[in-house]
Design an enzyme around this catalytic site. Structure first.
Site, mmCIF file in Angstrom:
data_model
loop_
_atom_site.group_PDB
_atom_site.id
_atom_site.type_symbol
_atom_site.label_atom_id
_atom_site.label_comp_id
_atom_site.label_asym_id
_atom_site.label_seq_id
_atom_site.Cartn_x
_atom_site.Cartn_y
_atom_site.Cartn_z
ATOM 1 N N CYS A 86 11.993 -8.712 -27.286
ATOM 2 C CA CYS A 86 11.095 -10.261 -27.256
ATOM 3 C C CYS A 86 11.994 -11.368 -27.779
ATOM 4 O O CYS A 86 13.150 -11.749 -27.338
ATOM 5 C CB CYS A 86 9.683 -9.961 -27.422
ATOM 6 N N HIS A 203 8.826 -3.945 -25.438
ATOM 7 C CA HIS A 203 8.942 -3.716 -26.682
ATOM 8 C C HIS A 203 8.751 -2.070 -27.434
ATOM 9 O O HIS A 203 8.117 -1.500 -26.472
ATOM 10 C CB HIS A 203 7.515 -4.715 -27.251
ATOM 11 N N GLU A 205 9.171 -0.562 -29.511
ATOM 12 C CA GLU A 205 8.332 -0.039 -30.695
ATOM 13 C C GLU A 205 6.570 -0.116 -30.416
ATOM 14 O O GLU A 205 6.327 0.384 -31.150
ATOM 15 C CB GLU A 205 8.275 -0.953 -31.496
#
Lengths: 230, 79
Positions: A86, A203, A205
């Site tokens: 990002c 994302h 994560e």
């Protein structure tokens, strides 16, 4: 695997990245403040999401010139693994480590939704635990994710299999409707020519535990571990 | 002396913000606006008194930080 996560003023996904790396590698990453000019010897550096320096001037522009990122560039030039998620992707394009630029979403709206991605290349340090052409769901949350590069650069990215993730529909087609933010060639993530630096807008994560609504991000981090062990 | 810098999007780079501004102008009843391109204006107060040196210095600033050469052009006006 030893890792480090950079923190800039107004980073806000650094903690998510620390949690993911701790869970997957079993070791807590080092936290590097933007003013640190040295970075410990690690296998992987992660530039997290957020709005570093308030997105002043251009998203990622200030962070890309910080002392810590100077050290990050040296790490990458030595062949060290580097990911930018990002805002981290925006920073990587601003440093020139990755080609192109990330512009305001074509809709002009902040987009916060799960993105369906196709793994275009699974022969990389970041995607070897996925199947080729696998469709994965990864959360996206950004205002400036509209990937731009000129035709020449796009041609090089395609020819060298540097386009790693693309926004697609549920049939795996890179249609205009599936193109979340107006990115050229539906690009969601790219890699440098050497294969050690990757940037992506969604994302991974944020999809590592069922409670988050999905676990398709796990294989991203497992791939990096695989690449270090091979 | 003063440096005035205009940073504009290169031709061929889509400008969704410019398009939105154009639509808003039309909605307000302003017709005859065929296109809108949005850019940035940056003003610097410089200690330098030699305008040639000043321009060269600002040129470097534009290349290294103030513009992104992938998507933007810049022009410098020294006074």
């Amino acid at each position: 695997m030893k890792s480090a996560v950079l923190m800039f003023p107004a980073s806000n996904c650094d903690r998510d990245m620390v949690v993911a790396l701790t869970k997957i590698t079993g070791t807590k990453p080092e936290i590097i403040w933007h003013n640190d000019s040295t970075i410990p010897d690690v296998d992987l550096i992660a530039l997290p999401g957020g709005f570093s320096f308030g997105d002043y001037l251009r998203a990622g522009a200030m962070a890309a010139r910080s002392p810590a990122v100077k050290a990050v560039i040296e790490h990458a030039n030595r062949g060290g693994k580097l990911i930018g998620i990002c805002n981290g992707f925006q920073v990587l394009t601003e440093t020139g480590l990755l080609p192109g630029a990330l512009m305001r979403n074509a809709s002009l709206k902040f987009i916060c939704k799960d993105a369906l991605l196709k793994v275009e290349n699974n022969q990389t340090s970041f995607t070897n635990a996925y199947a080729k052409d696998q469709l994965i769901t990864v959360p996206a949350a950004h205002h400036d994710g509209n990937y731009f590069a000129d035709e020449k650069v796009l041609g090089q990215l395609e020819d060298n299999d540097q386009v790693i993730f693309r926004y697609v529909d549920d049939q795996g087609r890179a249609t205009d409707t599936a193109n979340l933010n107006g990115s050229r060639h539906n690009i969601a993530g790219i890699m440098n020519r050497q294969g050690n630096v990757l940037g992506m807008m969604p994302h991974p994560e944020r999809h590592i535990e069922d409670v988050q609504g999905g676990t398709d991000g796990l294989a991203f981090f497992e791939s990096i571990i695989n690449s270090l062990n091979s | 002396m003063k440096a005035r810098i205009y940073v504009t999007l290169k031709n061929g780079v889509l400008d969704p913000q410019g398009k939105a501004i154009q639509h808003a102008l039309v909605a307000l009843g302003f017709d005859g606006v065929d296109d809108v391109r949005q850019g940035k204006f940056i003003e610097l107060e410089l200690r330098e008194t030699d305008s040639v040196k000043a321009k060269a210095n600002v040129e470097e600033m534009c290349k290294k930080l103030l513009s992104n050469p992938v998507i933007e052009n810049y022009s410098i006006h020294i006074e």
